[in-house]
Design a protein around this motif. Structure first.
Motif, PDB file in Angstrom:
ATOM      1  N   ARG A 120       0.818  -1.219   0.000  1.00  0.00           N
ATOM      2  CA  ARG A 120       0.000   0.000   0.000  1.00  0.00           C
ATOM      3  C   ARG A 120       0.854   1.273   0.000  1.00  0.00           C
ATOM      4  NH1 ARG A 120      -3.374  -2.266   4.913  1.00  0.00           N
ATOM      5  NH2 ARG A 120      -1.233  -2.742   5.385  1.00  0.00           N
ATOM      6  N   LYS A 121       2.149   1.159   0.277  1.00  0.00           N
ATOM      7  CA  LYS A 121       3.004   2.345   0.281  1.00  0.00           C
ATOM      8  C   LYS A 121       3.286   2.867  -1.121  1.00  0.00           C
ATOM      9  CE  LYS A 121       5.116   1.471   4.667  1.00  0.00           C
ATOM     10  NZ  LYS A 121       6.252   1.433   5.505  1.00  0.00           N
ATOM     11  N   ASN A 122       3.202   2.009  -2.145  1.00  0.00           N
ATOM     12  CA  ASN A 122       3.517   2.424  -3.508  1.00  0.00           C
ATOM     13  C   ASN A 122       2.425   2.149  -4.525  1.00  0.00           C
ATOM     14  OD1 ASN A 122       6.334   3.394  -3.261  1.00  0.00           O
ATOM     15  ND2 ASN A 122       6.649   1.318  -2.502  1.00  0.00           N
ATOM     16  N   PHE A 123       1.384   1.448  -4.122  1.00  0.00           N
ATOM     17  CA  PHE A 123       0.346   1.060  -5.076  1.00  0.00           C
ATOM     18  C   PHE A 123      -1.037   1.385  -4.517  1.00  0.00           C
ATOM     19  CE2 PHE A 123       4.000  -1.759  -5.540  1.00  0.00           C
ATOM     20  CZ  PHE A 123       4.321  -1.526  -6.868  1.00  0.00           C
ATOM     21  N   ASN A 124      -1.937   1.761  -5.411  1.00  0.00           N
ATOM     22  CA  ASN A 124      -3.312   2.084  -4.997  1.00  0.00           C
ATOM     23  C   ASN A 124      -4.167   0.843  -4.810  1.00  0.00           C
ATOM     24  OD1 ASN A 124      -2.968   4.919  -5.006  1.00  0.00           O
ATOM     25  ND2 ASN A 124      -3.113   4.907  -7.231  1.00  0.00           N
ATOM     26  N   THR A 125      -3.838  -0.198  -5.569  1.00  0.00           N
ATOM     27  CA  THR A 125      -4.628  -1.430  -5.470  1.00  0.00           C
ATOM     28  C   THR A 125      -3.700  -2.634  -5.423  1.00  0.00           C
ATOM     29  OG1 THR A 125      -4.769  -1.817  -7.855  1.00  0.00           O
ATOM     30  CG2 THR A 125      -6.466  -0.372  -6.871  1.00  0.00           C
ATOM     31  N   LEU A 126      -4.245  -3.718  -4.938  1.00  0.00           N
ATOM     32  CA  LEU A 126      -3.489  -4.963  -4.908  1.00  0.00           C
ATOM     33  C   LEU A 126      -3.168  -5.415  -6.330  1.00  0.00           C
ATOM     34  CD1 LEU A 126      -2.243  -7.216  -3.250  1.00  0.00           C
ATOM     35  CD2 LEU A 126      -4.477  -8.340  -3.207  1.00  0.00           C
ATOM     36  N   ASP A 127      -4.051  -5.171  -7.268  1.00  0.00           N
ATOM     37  CA  ASP A 127      -3.800  -5.546  -8.665  1.00  0.00           C
ATOM     38  C   ASP A 127      -2.600  -4.789  -9.241  1.00  0.00           C
ATOM     39  OD1 ASP A 127      -5.828  -7.424  -8.726  1.00  0.00           O
ATOM     40  OD2 ASP A 127      -7.310  -6.041  -9.575  1.00  0.00           O
ATOM     41  N   TYR A 157      -0.065  -3.715  -7.521  1.00  0.00           N
ATOM     42  CA  TYR A 157       1.099  -4.352  -6.892  1.00  0.00           C
ATOM     43  C   TYR A 157       1.431  -5.669  -7.595  1.00  0.00           C
ATOM     44  CZ  TYR A 157       3.691  -7.408  -3.846  1.00  0.00           C
ATOM     45  OH  TYR A 157       4.613  -8.308  -3.375  1.00  0.00           O
ATOM     46  N   LYS A 158       0.423  -6.485  -7.845  1.00  0.00           N
ATOM     47  CA  LYS A 158       0.657  -7.783  -8.486  1.00  0.00           C
ATOM     48  C   LYS A 158       1.243  -7.614  -9.886  1.00  0.00           C
ATOM     49  CE  LYS A 158      -2.809 -10.434  -5.940  1.00  0.00           C
ATOM     50  NZ  LYS A 158      -4.102 -11.134  -6.025  1.00  0.00           N
ATOM     51  N   ALA A 168       3.150  -5.118 -10.908  1.00  0.00           N
ATOM     52  CA  ALA A 168       4.552  -4.717 -10.720  1.00  0.00           C
ATOM     53  C   ALA A 168       5.398  -5.911 -10.283  1.00  0.00           C
ATOM     54  CB  ALA A 168       4.653  -3.587  -9.698  1.00  0.00           C
ATOM     55  N   ARG A 169       4.856  -6.721  -9.377  1.00  0.00           N
ATOM     56  CA  ARG A 169       5.570  -7.917  -8.913  1.00  0.00           C
ATOM     57  C   ARG A 169       5.832  -8.866 -10.077  1.00  0.00           C
ATOM     58  NH1 ARG A 169       1.883 -11.628  -5.829  1.00  0.00           N
ATOM     59  NH2 ARG A 169       1.300 -11.948  -7.991  1.00  0.00           N
ATOM     60  N   ASP A 170       4.815  -9.082 -10.908  1.00  0.00           N
ATOM     61  CA  ASP A 170       4.971  -9.977 -12.051  1.00  0.00           C
ATOM     62  C   ASP A 170       5.985  -9.425 -13.054  1.00  0.00           C
ATOM     63  OD1 ASP A 170       3.109 -11.589 -10.831  1.00  0.00           O
ATOM     64  OD2 ASP A 170       1.460 -11.049 -12.193  1.00  0.00           O
ATOM     65  N   ALA A 171       5.963  -8.110 -13.271  1.00  0.00           N
ATOM     66  CA  ALA A 171       6.934  -7.482 -14.182  1.00  0.00           C
ATOM     67  C   ALA A 171       8.354  -7.619 -13.631  1.00  0.00           C
ATOM     68  CB  ALA A 171       6.588  -6.011 -14.398  1.00  0.00           C
ATOM     69  N   TYR A 172       8.487  -7.447 -12.310  1.00  0.00           N
ATOM     70  CA  TYR A 172       9.798  -7.612 -11.681  1.00  0.00           C
ATOM     71  C   TYR A 172      10.320  -9.030 -11.911  1.00  0.00           C
ATOM     72  CZ  TYR A 172      13.149  -8.845  -8.092  1.00  0.00           C
ATOM     73  OH  TYR A 172      14.259  -9.337  -7.440  1.00  0.00           O
TER      74      TYR A 172
END
Length: 195
Positions: free
Chosen positions: A119-126, A128-129, A131-135
């Motif tokens: 929640r510190k860098n993303f508005n939604t869990l989606d 975040y997911k 960004a995580r997948d791209a990483y």
């Protein structure tokens, strides 16, 4: 004094070519920004170790000839890359661990993967997911390209132990001016990933 001078001249060269490794900002899992600074210390373990800088074996500084002999024997046996055939190749190897840490940290920061609370860098869990997948897609590509270097001519036995040693050995071979297939290919790999 001789060991200090060899370390000093090699580190000066590395800091000039790869200045970002000397000092950079990190964000911890709580979102705090801290400054990572390359440090030099002494240890009783190994010949040289990398951990946020360098830790040199106290024996190497106390008996330069003994430390030099140990390092050069390991190069001659094929355990370490030949590079330029000098002890500075081992220093370059340990610096390579720091370069790898820098590259991988910056990659994680690019996708905000170093912060525990999404929640510190993303508005939604989606978000975040995504960004995580791209990483992880980029990280797998990076590791795949690194792994592909393992069996090239000029790679050492030690480079076969894990990805960290493969990177450090490739870095040592490349920055020592090693003219092997391994050293040349690592140079291209490094140009792509060190940003």
């Amino acid at each position: 004094l001789r060991s200090f001078n060899e370390v000093k001249s090699t580190l000066e060269e590395m800091f000039e070519k790869f200045p970002d490794v000397k000092s950079y900002l990190l964000e911890d899992f709580d979102g705090n920004v801290i400054k990572h600074t390359f440090k030099i210390g002494l240890t009783d373990d190994g010949l040289l170790t990398a951990n946020g800088g360098f830790n040199f074996n106290k024996r190497m500084f106390a008996d330069y000839e003994h430390g030099l002999r140990d390092g050069l024997e390991q190069i001659a046996e094929g355990w370490f890359v030949r590079g330029d055939g000098s002890f500075s190749g081992l220093i370059r190897h340990e610096y390579g661990h720091n370069v790898q840490n820098y590259i991988e940290t910056k990659m994680a920061q690019k996708y905000h993967q170093t912060v525990d609370d999404w929640r510190k860098n993303f508005n939604t869990l989606d978000e975040y997911k995504a960004a995580r997948d791209a990483y992880w897609k980029e990280r797998r590509q990076y590791e795949s390209e690194l792994t592909a270097l393992a069996n090239l001519s000029g790679a050492s036995e030690y480079s076969q132990t894990n990805l960290a040693e493969l990177f450090a050995e490739g870095f040592a071979e490349y920055t020592s001016g090693g003219n092997t297939e391994f050293g040349k290919a690592f140079g291209k790999f490094l140009e792509r990933w060190y940003k």
